[in-house]
Write a protein that holds these residues in place. Structure first.
Motif, PDB file in Angstrom:
ATOM      1  N   PHE A   1      -2.445  -1.184   2.600  1.00 46.51           N
ATOM      2  CA  PHE A   1      -3.061  -1.646   1.181  1.00 46.51           C
ATOM      3  C   PHE A   1      -4.057  -2.831   2.002  1.00 46.51           C
ATOM      4  O   PHE A   1      -3.759  -3.681   2.688  1.00 46.51           O
ATOM      5  N   TYR A   2      -5.396  -2.881   1.422  1.00 47.89           N
ATOM      6  CA  TYR A   2      -6.368  -4.125   1.614  1.00 47.89           C
ATOM      7  C   TYR A   2      -7.006  -4.517   0.361  1.00 47.89           C
ATOM      8  O   TYR A   2      -7.423  -3.644  -0.190  1.00 47.89           O
TER       9      TYR A   2
ATOM     10  N   VAL B   1       4.366   0.193  -8.063  1.00 51.46           N
ATOM     11  CA  VAL B   1       3.712   1.070  -6.742  1.00 51.46           C
ATOM     12  C   VAL B   1       4.938   0.717  -5.683  1.00 51.46           C
ATOM     13  O   VAL B   1       5.138   1.660  -4.965  1.00 51.46           O
ATOM     14  N   CYS B   2       5.324  -0.401  -5.529  1.00 48.42           N
ATOM     15  CA  CYS B   2       6.625  -0.714  -4.644  1.00 48.42           C
ATOM     16  C   CYS B   2       7.782   0.120  -4.939  1.00 48.42           C
ATOM     17  O   CYS B   2       8.481   0.475  -3.999  1.00 48.42           O
TER      18      CYS B   2
ATOM     19  N   SER C   1      -4.240  -8.999   2.762  1.00 51.76           N
ATOM     20  CA  SER C   1      -5.038  -9.725   1.861  1.00 51.76           C
ATOM     21  C   SER C   1      -4.589  -9.179   0.437  1.00 51.76           C
ATOM     22  O   SER C   1      -5.598  -8.686  -0.404  1.00 51.76           O
ATOM     23  N   THR C   2      -3.398  -8.767   0.030  1.00 49.39           N
ATOM     24  CA  THR C   2      -3.138  -8.049  -1.100  1.00 49.39           C
ATOM     25  C   THR C   2      -1.926  -8.950  -1.805  1.00 49.39           C
ATOM     26  O   THR C   2      -1.185  -9.656  -1.161  1.00 49.39           O
TER      27      THR C   2
ATOM     28  N   TYR D   1       2.830  -6.070   8.161  1.00 47.01           N
ATOM     29  CA  TYR D   1       1.953  -6.715   8.062  1.00 47.01           C
ATOM     30  C   TYR D   1       1.588  -7.360   6.910  1.00 47.01           C
ATOM     31  O   TYR D   1       1.117  -6.483   6.032  1.00 47.01           O
ATOM     32  N   PHE D   2       1.400  -8.753   6.781  1.00 50.93           N
ATOM     33  CA  PHE D   2       1.168  -9.372   5.446  1.00 50.93           C
ATOM     34  C   PHE D   2      -0.148 -10.234   5.605  1.00 50.93           C
ATOM     35  O   PHE D   2      -0.134 -11.602   5.182  1.00 50.93           O
ATOM     36  N   ASN D   3      -0.880  -9.846   6.678  1.00 52.18           N
ATOM     37  CA  ASN D   3      -2.160 -10.655   6.798  1.00 52.18           C
ATOM     38  C   ASN D   3      -3.069 -11.108   5.750  1.00 52.18           C
ATOM     39  O   ASN D   3      -3.420 -10.250   4.925  1.00 52.18           O
TER      40      ASN D   3
END
Length: 160
Positions: free
Chosen positions: A17-18, A26-27, A49-50, A75-77
């Motif tokens: 996801f971006y 959804v989760c 970026s979510t 990844y939670f960038n």
């Protein structure tokens, strides 16, 4: 539900996801898929970026431990992640498959704190099966030298 049961033999699952508002429903669906997929050995979850809630992270994390995971990438960038979310991830890591060899985290440009980083490092240090550990924490305003010192201490204990 029928679609979920038809693809339950998947071994590698990549979910990306971006710049999305990743709502709890959804989760919950992702968690439901994980729950019915007993063959997943590689799970890559990217929410860059979510917007994701603690509850959303909880749904997904709660389904990780039963999987025969060999690789896990979270990844939670650029995502606002809280210590509560990190605690859900850590709880899953404490109970995760002893088959897990590759573990990667990306917390670049997030709000993860010292406590969150140290909690993750503690969980990783308890596992004897992990042969690859990747932690990206660039641009995290709440991470101080304290976390980096704990990380360095952990790394000094590893014998390769």
């Amino acid at each position: 539900m029928e679609v979920i049961s038809k693809v339950s033999s998947i071994a590698i699952l990549n979910v990306y996801f971006y710049e999305t508002n990743l709502n709890d429903e959804v989760c919950r669906l992702i968690a439901q898929f994980l729950e019915t997929s007993t063959n997943i050995t590689h799970f890559n979850f990217v929410a860059n970026s979510t917007k994701i809630t603690d509850e959303g992270v909880s749904f997904i994390s709660s389904q990780l431990a039963p999987l025969p995971l060999q690789q896990l990438r979270l990844y939670f960038n650029g995502t606002q992640i809280t210590d509560s979310s990190v605690n859900y991830i850590s709880d899953a890591l404490r109970n995760i498959s002893p088959l897990l060899k590759h573990l990667r985290f990306n917390f670049g440009e997030t709000t993860i704190s010292d406590e969150g980083i140290m909690t993750l490092i503690e969980c990783v240090s308890l596992s004897s099966s992990i042969s690859e550990f990747y932690l990206w924490i660039s641009g995290c305003a709440l991470v101080s030298d304290k976390s980096l010192c704990v990380l360095a201490e952990y790394l000094s204990l590893i014998h390769i």
